[in-house]
Write a protein that holds these residues in place. Sequence first.
Motif, short mmCIF file in Angstrom:
data_model
loop_
_atom_site.label_atom_id
_atom_site.label_comp_id
_atom_site.label_asym_id
_atom_site.label_seq_id
_atom_site.Cartn_x
_atom_site.Cartn_y
_atom_site.Cartn_z
N GLY A 54 -38.47 16.85 -53.17
CA GLY A 54 -37.74 16.01 -54.57
C GLY A 54 -39.08 16.36 -55.57
O GLY A 54 -38.99 16.35 -56.80
N HIS A 107 -41.11 10.78 -46.27
CA HIS A 107 -42.07 11.46 -44.91
C HIS A 107 -42.84 12.60 -44.80
O HIS A 107 -43.15 13.05 -43.47
CB HIS A 107 -40.08 11.10 -43.40
CG HIS A 107 -40.33 12.22 -43.13
ND1 HIS A 107 -41.12 11.28 -41.78
CD2 HIS A 107 -40.26 13.08 -42.57
CE1 HIS A 107 -41.39 12.48 -40.80
NE2 HIS A 107 -41.20 13.38 -41.20
N LEU A 140 -45.06 12.14 -32.80
CA LEU A 140 -45.31 13.86 -32.69
C LEU A 140 -46.38 14.20 -32.79
O LEU A 140 -47.43 14.34 -32.59
CB LEU A 140 -44.71 14.38 -34.14
CG LEU A 140 -44.42 16.30 -33.91
CD1 LEU A 140 -43.33 16.59 -33.16
CD2 LEU A 140 -45.13 16.92 -34.97
N CYS A 184 -38.80 23.45 -47.79
CA CYS A 184 -38.31 21.79 -49.07
C CYS A 184 -38.92 22.45 -50.39
O CYS A 184 -38.50 22.66 -52.21
CB CYS A 184 -39.69 20.80 -48.48
SG CYS A 184 -38.72 20.27 -47.45
C1 LIG Z 1 -44.21 13.77 -37.43
C2 LIG Z 1 -43.68 15.35 -38.35
C3 LIG Z 1 -44.65 16.35 -37.93
C4 LIG Z 1 -44.15 17.34 -38.79
N1 LIG Z 1 -44.66 17.99 -39.61
C5 LIG Z 1 -44.09 19.34 -39.89
C6 LIG Z 1 -44.69 20.46 -40.23
O1 LIG Z 1 -46.08 20.94 -40.34
N2 LIG Z 1 -44.66 21.59 -40.91
C7 LIG Z 1 -43.47 21.60 -40.99
O2 LIG Z 1 -42.66 22.86 -41.87
N3 LIG Z 1 -42.28 20.84 -41.12
C8 LIG Z 1 -42.71 19.51 -40.91
N4 LIG Z 1 -42.23 18.87 -40.30
C9 LIG Z 1 -40.80 18.53 -40.85
C10 LIG Z 1 -40.84 17.80 -42.45
O3 LIG Z 1 -42.01 17.35 -42.47
C11 LIG Z 1 -39.82 17.31 -42.93
O4 LIG Z 1 -38.15 18.28 -42.36
C12 LIG Z 1 -40.04 17.77 -45.03
O5 LIG Z 1 -41.10 16.60 -45.40
C13 LIG Z 1 -39.02 17.05 -45.35
O6 LIG Z 1 -39.00 16.79 -46.55
P1 LIG Z 1 -38.22 16.63 -47.83
O7 LIG Z 1 -38.52 16.47 -49.07
O8 LIG Z 1 -37.26 16.69 -47.56
O9 LIG Z 1 -37.96 14.04 -47.05
P2 LIG Z 1 -39.13 13.36 -46.87
O10 LIG Z 1 -40.24 14.13 -47.48
O11 LIG Z 1 -38.29 13.33 -46.26
O12 LIG Z 1 -38.69 12.55 -48.67
C14 LIG Z 1 -37.37 12.26 -48.79
C15 LIG Z 1 -37.58 11.30 -50.15
O13 LIG Z 1 -36.11 10.41 -50.49
C16 LIG Z 1 -36.51 9.14 -50.24
N5 LIG Z 1 -34.79 8.44 -49.52
C17 LIG Z 1 -34.54 8.37 -48.84
N6 LIG Z 1 -33.19 7.86 -48.24
C18 LIG Z 1 -33.17 7.27 -49.63
C19 LIG Z 1 -32.48 6.68 -50.66
N7 LIG Z 1 -30.74 6.34 -49.82
N8 LIG Z 1 -32.78 5.67 -51.81
C20 LIG Z 1 -33.15 6.67 -52.26
N9 LIG Z 1 -34.86 7.29 -52.18
C21 LIG Z 1 -34.48 8.07 -50.99
C22 LIG Z 1 -37.66 8.74 -49.62
O14 LIG Z 1 -37.88 7.85 -50.27
C23 LIG Z 1 -38.51 9.53 -50.37
O15 LIG Z 1 -39.02 9.77 -50.85
C24 LIG Z 1 -42.49 17.36 -39.94
C25 LIG Z 1 -41.73 16.57 -39.25
C26 LIG Z 1 -41.84 15.65 -38.57
C27 LIG Z 1 -41.26 14.38 -38.79
#
Ligand SMILES: Cc1cc2nc3c(=O)[nH]c(=O)nc-3n(C[C@H](O)[C@H](O)[C@H](O)COP(=O)(O)OP(=O)(O)OC[C@H]3O[C@@H](n4cnc5c(N)ncnc54)[C@H](O)[C@@H]3O)c2cc1C
Length: 671
Positions: free
Chosen positions: A26, A52, A272, A451
């Motif tokens: 985002g 997250h 993790l 992402c």
């Molecule tokens: C413990 C862990 C370690 C990881 N380590 C790695 C790594 O080292 N390397 C790698 O490549 N990947 C890693 N991953 C995977 C990676 O972190 C995630 O896939 C990635 O960060 C997701 O990013 P995102 O921006 O899609 O979503 P997110 O970072 O999850 O952000 C989602 C956003 O949406 C908002 N949101 C959600 N639902 C709603 C709603 N209903 N209304 C309003 N807002 C909402 C949240 O508040 C948040 O701001 C890891 C995952 C985990 C669980």
Amino acid sequence: MSTNKHQQNASGPARRVIVVGGGLAGLMTTIKLCEARIAVDLFSLVPAKRSHSVCAQGGINAAVNTMGEGDSPSIHLQETAYGGDFLANQPPIKGMTDAAPGIVFLLDRMGVPFHRTPEGLLDFRRFGGSLYHRTAYAGATTGQQLLYALDEQVRRFATEAVMDPTGMTLPGERLVRRFEGWDFLSLVLDDHGRCVGIVAQHLQDMVVRVFRAQAVCLATGGLGMVFGRSTNSMICTGSAAAIAFRQGAVYANGEFVQVHPTAIPGADKLRLISESVRGEGGRVWVPKDAKDARPPSQIPHRERDYFLERRYPGYGNLVPRDIASRAIFQVCFHEGRGIRNENTGKNEHEVYLDLTHIPPARLREKLGGVLEIYTKFVGADPCSQPMKVFPAVHYSMGGLWVDYERNASGSLTVGSPRNHATSIPGLYAVGEVDYAYHGANRLGANSLLSCLYGGLITGPAVASYVDALPSSAYDLPADFFEKAEENERKNVERTLARYGDNAEGINPWKLHAQLSDVMLRDCTIERHDDRLDNALDTIETVREQLPKMRIEDTGERANQSAQFARHFENMVLLAHVIAKGARERSESRGAHYKPAFEKRDDAKWLRTTLAKYSSQEQVQFIRSFDYDCVGQSIHVTDEVDVSLVPPRQRNYEKAGAASEQATGDAPAEAL
Ligand SMILES: Cc1cc2nc3c(=O)[nH]c(=O)nc-3n(C[C@H](O)[C@H](O)[C@H](O)COP(=O)(O)OP(=O)(O)OC[C@H]3O[C@@H](n4cnc5c(N)ncnc54)[C@H](O)[C@@H]3O)c2cc1C
């Protein structure tokens, strides 16, 4: 084109887009929109810096080849396609892997404190599914460093004024308005089914408000909560994706859910233990004798079974996650050889992850964050005794279906409004919530990359969409939006009243436990059709009980119970998509493994699972559909574009299996 396209009205300037999600995807989308001088309303459940993404530990992939191994973006493409068992369309992967080095350099310039070699070069570690040192990292808190760097950039834009198309500054307007602590409730669709805004609820005062925008982008992350405890944060419910699905967006490859091989317990979620631990030399083992209950330090090397190294001599402990998780599952569940508990005399479903052969100073420098997590939650020091770990649900490869436009070299046409467009016109999706890059199994450290790359191309795509719009959300009468807000407010009030009225009602957390138990047991590492049928029955039973949910708290301030119950209703829908997709797919591919169908079946199943909502919370699978992108009707089928890396059976037992055909810097098409 409408003459009042660029008119300002009470809701803001003419060019305004909503981004729901303040994680890496985002934020990067927001940055690109701001660079195009499009104002953004940024929504998030939590402060963006607590998204997250902050939890990501191990790193981000980019074939920079500073280690002199002959790595290249084309080998990165090969390994990603191969690791994903050929279910991902390859042009998006090519776009991503080609862009990866530039992305890491960009982050470096933003000030991300990447680990460096003694010579001052960016350092890279190995990660699963690759034979190359390709993962840039900032200790073991890479996600946090990346998120904070992007958040700073977005804050800079939040101070900049917005101009109208004639160059006049719009008084009081800023390029970014933040709505942190808001929950996405629904999309606002106009009479042509085009997305023109959202309705959201503030989580403190529970007020429901409508927001108009020329386009909306969901960047709402994963859905781990569908499985109860996972490595995901507790806000990862998938609620926003389910809402978009219910409103007509196609969902793709839902059945592909990644189970990470190494996690530890936690009361709220599972923690993790990053793949970077194995990237730095961590070794997985169990005692050769299943009855051996000695402390690990007393078990000599010759009496240990380093089963990943034994079975996969090339990749060893760094085989892709689907394979490592299955191997651990096999050892613990089928062979009963998990670590023996000396008190109970039983074999637990855990294996050792051993770092004790590595000097502690090096471990603290490279893995400090992970070591702290283990010490804090388990109470033991991984530098002096092996960790005990087990597999846990981690990542959703499936997600909202999104389009792309392929260019002549097999990559993406940057700036095409089709990139990351969902099947609802004006709705985009990016990040873990989309399905686009990882096929049947994501390689470690490719998610942060997808992402960021996703954000880099979604921003220009949305800008093109906005520019091509014949009329905008701002041409619609105010009462259209007022009605949408009113409907949603009534909906929220009715639901809250229903939750409070059910005297004999069912506790939503209990229902959640019922759902997640069956999802964990029947829809993760091993899938059997009879158990999937059972899971689908349970999901249906849970669904029937939703109207009977009762919550004690019906207050109108910061009502977390009401929010959870609402998200839970959406989780049930996603559970259905996952379980039904798994039931339908009669083959084994990546993270989807059915012992009754051991082999991958390309003739029948080399296709994207396309799920469509079909009223009454039912899910229908389709082979094709049409959608509209700025006036152009686009026909979509479930065919997968595998034109760059021809599919072949995976064989990780053989050293170098993923890149055996890769040759240095040869263009991917030639491979
Ligand atoms: C413990 C862990 C370690 C990881 N380590 C790695 C790594 O080292 N390397 C790698 O490549 N990947 C890693 N991953 C995977 C990676 O972190 C995630 O896939 C990635 O960060 C997701 O990013 P995102 O921006 O899609 O979503 P997110 O970072 O999850 O952000 C989602 C956003 O949406 C908002 N949101 C959600 N639902 C709603 C709603 N209903 N209304 C309003 N807002 C909402 C949240 O508040 C948040 O701001 C890891 C995952 C985990 C669980």
